[in-house]
Scaffold this active site. Sequence first.
Site, short mmCIF file in Angstrom:
data_model
loop_
_atom_site.label_atom_id
_atom_site.label_comp_id
_atom_site.label_asym_id
_atom_site.label_seq_id
_atom_site.Cartn_x
_atom_site.Cartn_y
_atom_site.Cartn_z
N HIS A 65 8.69 -26.96 -0.39
CA HIS A 65 8.23 -28.06 -1.23
C HIS A 65 7.20 -27.60 -2.26
O HIS A 65 6.54 -28.42 -2.89
CB HIS A 65 7.66 -29.17 -0.35
CG HIS A 65 8.65 -29.68 0.65
ND1 HIS A 65 9.50 -30.74 0.39
CD2 HIS A 65 8.97 -29.24 1.89
CE1 HIS A 65 10.28 -30.94 1.45
NE2 HIS A 65 9.98 -30.04 2.37
N GLU B 94 0.83 -1.21 0.00
CA GLU B 94 0.00 0.00 0.00
C GLU B 94 0.86 1.26 0.00
O GLU B 94 0.43 2.31 -0.47
CB GLU B 94 -0.93 -0.02 1.22
CG GLU B 94 -2.19 0.78 1.03
CD GLU B 94 -3.22 0.54 2.12
OE1 GLU B 94 -4.35 1.00 1.96
OE2 GLU B 94 -2.89 -0.11 3.14
N LYS C 216 -13.81 0.78 -4.57
CA LYS C 216 -14.83 1.23 -3.61
C LYS C 216 -15.94 2.00 -4.31
O LYS C 216 -17.13 1.82 -4.01
CB LYS C 216 -14.18 2.10 -2.54
CG LYS C 216 -13.33 1.34 -1.54
CD LYS C 216 -12.79 2.29 -0.47
CE LYS C 216 -11.93 1.55 0.53
NZ LYS C 216 -11.40 2.45 1.58
#
Length: 424
Positions: free
Chosen positions: A298, A277, A412
């Site tokens: 792995h 951010e 948003k």
Amino acid sequence: MLRFNTEFAEGFVSPAELDDYRRAHADVLARCQEGEEGFADSLGWLSVSAWAGDEVLERTCALAERIRACADTFVLIGVGGSNNATRAALAALAPEVGARVVFAGNTLSAWELNRVIASLEGHDVVIDCVAKNFETLEPGSSFRLLRQYLVERYGAEEAARRIVCTGTIGSPLEDLCRDEGYTFVPFATDVGGRFTALTEVHLLPLAVGGVDIRALVDGAREAERACRGDGPLENEAYRYAACRNILWERGYRMELLGFFEPRFRWFSKWFEQLFAESEGKDGRGLFPSAAEYSEELHSLGQFVQDGTHLLFETFLDVAGPGPGDSLVLGGTDVADGFGYLDGVDFWDINKASFRATRAAHAEVLPCLTLEIDRLDERHLGMLFYWFAFACTVSGRLLGVNPFDQPGVEAYKALMFRALGKGAR
């Protein structure tokens, strides 16, 4: 103590190159240490005592005691910077005293919210809604849901005594607290969410959860003295920031935070938000990610060793064992082929895995190491401050504003439109 080691990156960035870069950009460090005037409304975290002084700690501990006296479960309603540091610290420290802390307000999943409510049955509950501007959908909707749950369970008057809100002074959330009789805790006015680890936003839930917040803050103050006091050739946080930016300029596009201690799992989420951010803007910035070793050796380990060389690693390492960090493997009872481990401590097995991994990866990519003496409140406080300062310097070296987040506003606007916000 906290030590930054570039030994396993010297084949990619020489010590001389790193020194030259630090000298050339020393003015950036100086501005960050002083606090750039243009970012004054976001630099409250730079001085730990500004929002975590003795008076704040005393008030926070007193409120935490009152909460624990009436509840065994504390629900933290918040998303991103409002909950990541608390989850990171509780997972890393695993305190044996204090209330259980449950996290909500970080999802819109009905399944997960039903699970949270079910987990509260049979427990005495207090909730804390953390919302700087009280407009974010996830905590806002969860606060309504859990507020109504408390009223139905306890009645309106008792529910009000079990509701805490952490918000901006003068905000609608403070007005709501005044009108309804909820306890109000001030959100640091000049600190953005992802930099709030050492403010009441997190100090309160951590104190309720049994963390020694005074030791946490003491560690952060120690890191502050080094970060703001050391010069360009002594400052370890600046050296880390410089190394990141040299690697960015050379075409690396991802930083992988690797750790062999699962207690860093949620700290890595805090790290990812802090750097993503803060630096991911203007078409620039390293992509921060994490790998929990040895399990992910792995899976991701294959890509790190043999895949596209677009990343470098920063390892988090704990130098010495603390309580619960020793477990000796007994002698073999059957011919299982692992006799070479007879009497060996898992601490040492894990260390051998870490050192072998770092040596192998360093053959193909830069490997940095940040080492702390042990994993406790004091050292975790150091890490919170050290990374926040390093991120700020790194962002300024990159040429971006580390304190805004314009990219998160795009989704948003579309989401609120789809939900009809403002239409009724």
